[in-house]
Scaffold this motif. Sequence first.
Motif, PDB file in Angstrom:
ATOM      1  N   VAL A  76     -19.868  80.461  -9.583  1.00 13.19           N
ATOM      2  CA  VAL A  76     -19.804  79.535  -8.460  1.00 13.19           C
ATOM      3  C   VAL A  76     -19.216  80.264  -7.264  1.00 13.19           C
ATOM      4  O   VAL A  76     -18.290  81.077  -7.409  1.00 13.19           O
ATOM      5  CB  VAL A  76     -18.950  78.307  -8.817  1.00 13.19           C
ATOM      6  N   VAL A  77     -19.763  79.996  -6.086  1.00 14.36           N
ATOM      7  CA  VAL A  77     -19.236  80.590  -4.848  1.00 14.36           C
ATOM      8  C   VAL A  77     -18.994  79.485  -3.828  1.00 14.36           C
ATOM      9  O   VAL A  77     -19.573  78.395  -3.912  1.00 14.36           O
ATOM     10  CB  VAL A  77     -20.200  81.653  -4.269  1.00 14.36           C
ATOM     11  N   ASP A  78     -18.131  79.784  -2.878  1.00 10.52           N
ATOM     12  CA  ASP A  78     -17.806  78.792  -1.850  1.00 10.52           C
ATOM     13  C   ASP A  78     -18.877  78.695  -0.773  1.00 10.52           C
ATOM     14  O   ASP A  78     -19.002  77.677  -0.104  1.00 10.52           O
ATOM     15  CB  ASP A  78     -16.466  79.151  -1.193  1.00 10.52           C
ATOM     16  N   SER A  79     -19.651  79.767  -0.586  1.00 10.78           N
ATOM     17  CA  SER A  79     -20.634  79.801   0.492  1.00 10.78           C
ATOM     18  C   SER A  79     -21.900  79.027   0.124  1.00 10.78           C
ATOM     19  O   SER A  79     -22.317  78.997  -1.035  1.00 10.78           O
ATOM     20  CB  SER A  79     -20.999  81.248   0.815  1.00 10.78           C
ATOM     21  N   SER A  80     -22.509  78.429   1.130  1.00 10.77           N
ATOM     22  CA  SER A  80     -23.810  77.775   0.943  1.00 10.77           C
ATOM     23  C   SER A  80     -24.927  78.577   1.600  1.00 10.77           C
ATOM     24  O   SER A  80     -26.040  78.082   1.757  1.00 10.77           O
ATOM     25  CB  SER A  80     -23.783  76.355   1.520  1.00 10.77           C
TER      26      SER A  80
END
Length: 313
Positions: A76-80
């Motif tokens: 999972v990453v914070d960026s979209s």
Amino acid sequence: MYVVVIPFFLAAHLTVDQPWKHGPEYTFQVQVNCTAIPEESIYGSVRLNLVSKLICQPKTNALSCHFEDSKANSFVVDSSDPSESVVPAGPINRQPAYEINEDQFEIKFNARGLDGLMVNENIQPRELDMIRMIVGQLSVGAVLDGTRNDYTFDTTENFTQGECYTTFKIDKKLVGRPSYAKPSYALDPIFGLKDGKIAQIRKIRNLHMCTHKVPYFFGSAESFRDGSDIISEISLSDSQIIVTSTEIISSTSNVITTSKVTEAVITTLYENVRVRLESIQPAKSEPPAVKEAEPASIFIGRWLIDSSSEEDN
């Protein structure tokens, strides 16, 4: 010594003292990156990365291949932003279901590109579809005119979604000799390529004009199950092949939307598949035969190419 790298499209001139007993072996670097961005998750996304080696030896109008060292993980990453380099926001999870086994298979070619596959009859349909998407990067998709430098034309291309109406843009230009040149071989595509030039083949598909459009995304095990509630639609698919005197890099970018009948959430998937020629080395032996061999279409979701009734199953 001249050897065929991709039948009907690309050869290589090897500077060797004597012919190799078992011919050449090509190693391609494979990278697949998928980003899933749920509609309501504005600030985050899930990434899936697959890296592997595709090892091939040439046969008559074919390549005999297998995968090695497949490694897949997700996080999972914070960026979209799917194009952004990111740091995992949580643990990195291995995904063995996406790691392709090392069984031998063959890729059949015709003058336009991929013609079909020869695989083990017990291969899982999900894995077969992943192989189709990756080896599809070795398909030119059309007969090219070797007399012109820059031109555009429209034709149908054998793509994993079927025969799709596709715009081809061919561009050859002078870029200078690259610093990473490998003096042991020089690549020679069918239309010729002098030292210091680069050729780019771009393919833009009209996905509303495909003969076999299917609901699919990379690694999906759900799309063809009876009663599956997943709905997916590919909205964009562009590919490009870049060739220099020492390099071939082929890649595809897809944008897909998926949802479930039982849920209101829509997820956008960004797929990027990249295959790069890494080395040409002498093969240690003849390629092994495909065990329990069965011909398969290159079209996703279909099986035997000899019987339409069996394909539908």
